[in-house]
Design a protein around this motif. Structure first.
Motif, PDB file in Angstrom:
ATOM      1  N   ASP A 102      53.764  42.291  57.051  1.00  0.00           N
ATOM      2  CA  ASP A 102      53.114  41.364  57.974  1.00  0.00           C
ATOM      3  C   ASP A 102      53.643  41.575  59.388  1.00  0.00           C
ATOM      4  N   TYR A 103      52.745  41.472  60.321  1.00  0.00           N
ATOM      5  CA  TYR A 103      53.018  41.629  61.749  1.00  0.00           C
ATOM      6  C   TYR A 103      52.742  40.288  62.411  1.00  0.00           C
ATOM      7  N   LYS A 104      53.622  39.904  63.341  1.00  0.00           N
ATOM      8  CA  LYS A 104      53.405  38.664  64.086  1.00  0.00           C
ATOM      9  C   LYS A 104      53.874  38.878  65.523  1.00  0.00           C
ATOM     10  N   SER A 105      52.954  38.611  66.468  1.00  0.00           N
ATOM     11  CA  SER A 105      53.289  38.730  67.885  1.00  0.00           C
ATOM     12  C   SER A 105      52.257  37.978  68.712  1.00  0.00           C
ATOM     13  N   CYS A 133      48.433  44.545  67.455  1.00  0.00           N
ATOM     14  CA  CYS A 133      48.513  45.090  66.103  1.00  0.00           C
ATOM     15  C   CYS A 133      47.878  46.476  66.004  1.00  0.00           C
ATOM     16  N   LYS A 192      43.417  40.707  59.291  1.00  0.00           N
ATOM     17  CA  LYS A 192      43.827  39.676  60.250  1.00  0.00           C
ATOM     18  C   LYS A 192      44.069  38.354  59.526  1.00  0.00           C
ATOM     19  N   THR A 207      47.186  37.851  66.329  1.00  0.00           N
ATOM     20  CA  THR A 207      48.603  37.551  66.516  1.00  0.00           C
ATOM     21  C   THR A 207      49.378  37.596  65.200  1.00  0.00           C
ATOM     22  N   GLU A 208      48.663  37.477  64.077  1.00  0.00           N
ATOM     23  CA  GLU A 208      49.271  37.629  62.753  1.00  0.00           C
ATOM     24  C   GLU A 208      48.352  38.505  61.921  1.00  0.00           C
ATOM     25  N   ARG A 218      48.249  41.430  58.440  1.00  0.00           N
ATOM     26  CA  ARG A 218      48.868  42.052  57.280  1.00  0.00           C
ATOM     27  C   ARG A 218      48.379  43.501  57.204  1.00  0.00           C
TER      28      ARG A 218
END
Length: 179
Positions: free
Chosen positions: A132-135, A140, A164, A170-171, A173
């Motif tokens: 998971d990416y979060k920014s 992404c 998404k 912003t978040e 997977r």
């Protein structure tokens, strides 16, 4: 945001779209830096957003697609600036799964004021990874470009799905299956 992100973006834009496009995106943006960047400087993310927005308008390429290409282009910076990091791994899954614990930890210690994305490994096997990416910056697709090049660096291929979690990016997977 580190200046190298800006200098490399402008280099990519010049290479792909010409110096006139570089001038256009800088001239049409309201930049505190006046579009003058050094690779070691720190600049506002809003400047990058403006440059990308104007580049997208000028080229008719979505910001997501521009970020993807830019992430792939930026991988060469990693190859040049920290080859020892790349050589510390023998597998792309291992390297990508170490983003949070190794790469970001080191960068965060050197550049205390950087806001780096967060990565959390959800599931990992020898041939697959869910991360998971979060920014708040929603870059992404830049990360996806870096992941694509990571597999290429290791002479490997993969299917990488970007799901998404938050519609604004912003978040996200990433579901990665090594071929």
């Amino acid at each position: 945001m580190k200046g190298i992100v800006f200098t490399e973006l402008l280099e990519l834009v010049e290479d792909k779209f010409g110096l006139e496009t570089v001038d256009y995106i800088i001239s049409n943006s309201d930049l505190e830096s006046n579009g003058i960047y050094t690779s070691v400087g720190i600049y506002s993310f809003s400047e990058l957003s403006q440059l990308l927005q104007h580049l997208s308008e000028r080229t008719q390429i979505s910001i997501d697609n521009l970020l993807l290409v830019y992430g792939e282009y930026f991988f060469r910076v990693l190859e040049k600036s920290c080859p020892e990091l790349l050589l510390a791994y023998t597998d792309p899954i291992e390297m990508i799964s170490a983003i949070e614990s190794i790469i970001h930890f080191g960068a965060g210690k050197i550049y205390l004021d950087l806001e780096l994305p967060a990565f959390k490994v959800i599931e990992k096997t020898e041939n697959s990874l869910i991360i998971d990416y979060k920014s708040s910056r929603a870059m992404c697709y830049f990360s996806l470009g870096l992941m694509n090049k990571t597999f290429e660096f290791f002479n490997s291929t993969a299917t990488i799905e970007l799901e998404k979690i938050m519609e604004d990016g912003t978040e996200v997977r990433f579901v990665i299956h090594k071929n």
